[in-house]
Scaffold this motif. Sequence first.
Motif, PDB file in Angstrom:
ATOM      1  N   ARG A  12       0.820  -1.211   0.000  1.00  0.00           N
ATOM      2  CA  ARG A  12       0.000   0.000   0.000  1.00  0.00           C
ATOM      3  C   ARG A  12       0.854   1.260   0.000  1.00  0.00           C
ATOM      4  O   ARG A  12       0.374   2.339  -0.345  1.00  0.00           O
TER       5      ARG A  12
ATOM      6  N   LYS B 116      -6.056   0.134  -6.358  1.00  0.00           N
ATOM      7  CA  LYS B 116      -5.275   1.145  -5.647  1.00  0.00           C
ATOM      8  C   LYS B 116      -4.729   2.145  -6.655  1.00  0.00           C
ATOM      9  O   LYS B 116      -4.178   1.764  -7.691  1.00  0.00           O
TER      10      LYS B 116
ATOM     11  N   LEU C 115      -5.785  -5.011  -6.991  1.00  0.00           N
ATOM     12  CA  LEU C 115      -5.321  -5.338  -5.648  1.00  0.00           C
ATOM     13  C   LEU C 115      -4.596  -6.676  -5.653  1.00  0.00           C
ATOM     14  O   LEU C 115      -4.893  -7.566  -6.448  1.00  0.00           O
TER      15      LEU C 115
ATOM     16  N   GLU D  41      -4.737  -8.003  -0.353  1.00  0.00           N
ATOM     17  CA  GLU D  41      -5.472  -6.751  -0.154  1.00  0.00           C
ATOM     18  C   GLU D  41      -6.952  -6.916  -0.421  1.00  0.00           C
ATOM     19  O   GLU D  41      -7.772  -6.158   0.086  1.00  0.00           O
TER      20      GLU D  41
ATOM     21  N   LYS E  34      -7.077   3.322  -1.890  1.00  0.00           N
ATOM     22  CA  LYS E  34      -7.827   2.157  -2.345  1.00  0.00           C
ATOM     23  C   LYS E  34      -9.244   2.592  -2.707  1.00  0.00           C
ATOM     24  O   LYS E  34      -9.943   3.185  -1.878  1.00  0.00           O
TER      25      LYS E  34
END
Length: 988
Positions: A417, A844, A867, A871, A936
């Motif tokens: 992330r 994301k 993702l 995730e 996200k």
Amino acid sequence: MAAARSLIVGVDVGGTNTDSVLLDASQTGNKAVLASYKAATTSNVTLSVQETLRVLLDQSTVDRAEISALAIGTTHFINALIERDSSRVEKVAVLRLVSYNFSAGTPPFADWPNALKRIVNGYSAIIPGGCNIDGQLIADIDPEAVREQANIIKTKGIKNVVIVGVGSPTDHKYHHEERVRDILKESLSTDVNFVLSRDVAGNGLLARENASILNASILNFAQRAIRSFMAAMKNIGLQCPLYLTSNSGHLLTFSEAMQFPIRIFSSGATNSIRGAAFLAGSEVGQTGCVVVDIGGTTTDVGYLLKNGYPRLAKSYTDIAGVKVNLEMPSVESVGLGGGSIIHHDADADDVTVGPDSVGHDLLTKALSFGGSVTTATDIVVASGDATIGFQKPELQDKLITKAKLKMKKLMEACIDRSKNAPDPCMIILVGGGSILCPPALEGVSKIILPEHAGVANAIGAAMAKISGSAELMVNGSDVEAGIANVKAQAIQHAVSRGGNSSSVTVLHQEAVGVPYTDNQVAIKVEVALPADHERVRQEMRQLEEQSDTEIEKELFEETKVHQIATNGEASSDEKIDYKTYRPNVSSMGVWSLSEADLKFIAIGCYILGTGGGGSPYAAYLQLRQVLADGHSITLVSCDSLKDKDCIVTVGAIGTPAVSIERGGGDEILHALNMMAKELNVEYTHFLASEVGGGNGLSSLGAGSSKHYGLPTVDGDLMGRAYPAFEMTSRYVYATSINELLPVTLCSGTGHNVLIPANQTDNTSAGIAIRDICVSMGMACGAAGVPLTGREMLDYGIPNTHSLAWRLGRVVSIAQQSATLSTVADALIEECGGPETAQRIFTGKIRSVESGLTKTAHSVGRVTIEALSEDEAENDADRSENWNEVVIPFMNENLAVLGKDKQGNETVLATVPDLIFLLDVSTGENIGVQEYRYGLKVTVMTIAPHPVWTTPRGLEIGGPGAFDLPYEYKSPLKYVKPRSVIEEFRQAP
């Protein structure tokens, strides 16, 4: 000849440990660290600092007189606000400088939690003054009005004053805030603290004002605490200057920290990232890397830019429940630390790690130290990967394997992330819990564990510099000259704060087009300079000449007074059950809006803005205040209209940057009055020109009983947000642009213009509106030629406020019930099912291109990557078809382009479909100005009203209208939104 040593001491006060380091700044990397010490943090932070300094310096062989500076990072000040400690948090008086009723609808403290507001709110007033964001004067200050306020503040005995000038961040000519402060000083005592908002934060009136108020409320406490740090230094024989470290990784001189303690609130994570950069040195490379800081309770991950500083978050920050716009590091956190508790069943089939932790009790509660709690540290020790503690715990092999895999996956997801690209990245590992990190991680090319990693946060404090920044708005053709000018201002700013201009590092340089304007560019530059220690030392000597009686008292005695909510506050903060809430609709079909209704509509209008239209948040606060003042706001159905009703369209035109800085004036009222006079008509209803974004709420305030006392029609002329005034359903049916005219435009300051219905072509009116808007400070109120009831029924788009209400209610229910993972499906169902709305992609944000050219705006692009497996929270989050999607945007989102793993591109949606991005963490819409890396999001579409899918509608609002080379093809079918009025109408 060897360079002279420059000895700096760095201290970082964490919740568990207080770390210190002695650094030779003339050296680099590990060679620079001469000594370090890690001690437990006690309840009295100052005594913790004194003790860690004493031990650190006793361990070293240096003469304390040789030490050039001490830099401290601490969360001491923010804790006073979070704990609502009234012994340290004080009353504040707020003077807002603005004229012509701008911002009057959202007075100071409008969005504060009641309990904290009760402690801090001492007095507030709005007095003449203020500038537009382009530097134009709104109105000059009134010295007599200022003196009158000084007498009131003096009578109330308030010792902290915040001065907030609208447009003050770009007020380089009139200096309103400074002038008001100087007038106040003539009447108020010398022990009154003054905070100028322009010194605290940038554009965004309410958020800047909030930050300034929080800062002022702890000024006296901060000044006592910093003096106590100085007393601690004196007690151990340190004679060097004192600095504190800021949220963005810079040094604040002791005097600046006394004035701006809010800048110190979140320095811990930044110090760790900066320390990691220093220890890794040249290994960081030219592309940056990820820093992983593993502590006792959490793992904090941030991206280290190639300039040695962390990437900063671009969104607003919440401090103690108050929305502020401060520079904070962009950090991803997960509940994984050395003290994280391992939960498992007897057979170790079900194993979880944290997020609860034994924290600073690790040395007594963990199995490795003779305790009874299985922690993440015990897993690593039991596996043989580390040898610490008193014993090696005897744990099942299955438990060890599963727990290590869980920890690995948590770390990998957090790192992913924080990356700036999908390619494998290098990480620098720091923090006392670094033993938890496995030797290899998915998506990581290299792991660096530098020597002294356990005290990287203290190292980051020791090697920080002084920063300076400046911002300016220029014409698009003057960007290069503008950047040079702003850079010079930023350097001068840093020098004024204690910097030495002999060495300048440019940290950030940005030139971004201003939405909804032609050829306007906002420039911002930030620089870093080394500190001028001798200059700061002289300032400290002057302060040390003062009596230190109070200093010693603060050093050794801390008594906290925590405020509790009153009964009234408890009831006012009581939550409504959104699932069972019913709006108030009379038997006559009049919907009287409540605060809950306004919240739903605001959230929904932002979704219908399709990335544009500006945030409705400020308008929502204004309307909430209208209700709080005892006024009513009503909506009625299109079905209740009569053929000859006179319905005037209402809206605001301009850049959202103005609305967040100078919102809430009377410009719309002036435009309405001008139109009524010009046409000699009497309105019966108001109508939003567009339901998307802030304009979806614009008609409600004017129509409230505070002003016209007329209902707003549940509908609009777009069903969404569009950037041009002619992009309306009415124009689809028109034979000439003159059928949309006249239009009245009003600045709210007396500048009123009418665009007459005598145009000879279809473009000149739109161009004129844009030019006039820029001349009015890039924002104005507008009223369009009224429709009859029959025309609204024939040409309008009905029930769009009902749709916004329903969308907002879905999101609010999901937030209240913690079911955000299902919000997309709930929105689809509310719209009418998968034939009407769809989720296209969850991913994301990987990159954002603003679309700025040297002369104007072009189409920007946001790229959203799929993702990873870890995730994805459910099957819907996984994409089998698309590796990424790209969304072109101008002021609104224009298309969705899917790309597979081979790079093949497919058009998945285009305007006029309503394309919007939801923040997965909140379920709410994200405007194009809020797009940032790492967010996200879920990409969704809703079918447009059929008016937009006709040949004429596509010509005006389809892909070709934005020069996109795509053909509109959509599987979605429009379903008329269900009317809230008809559903909840009371029986006669």
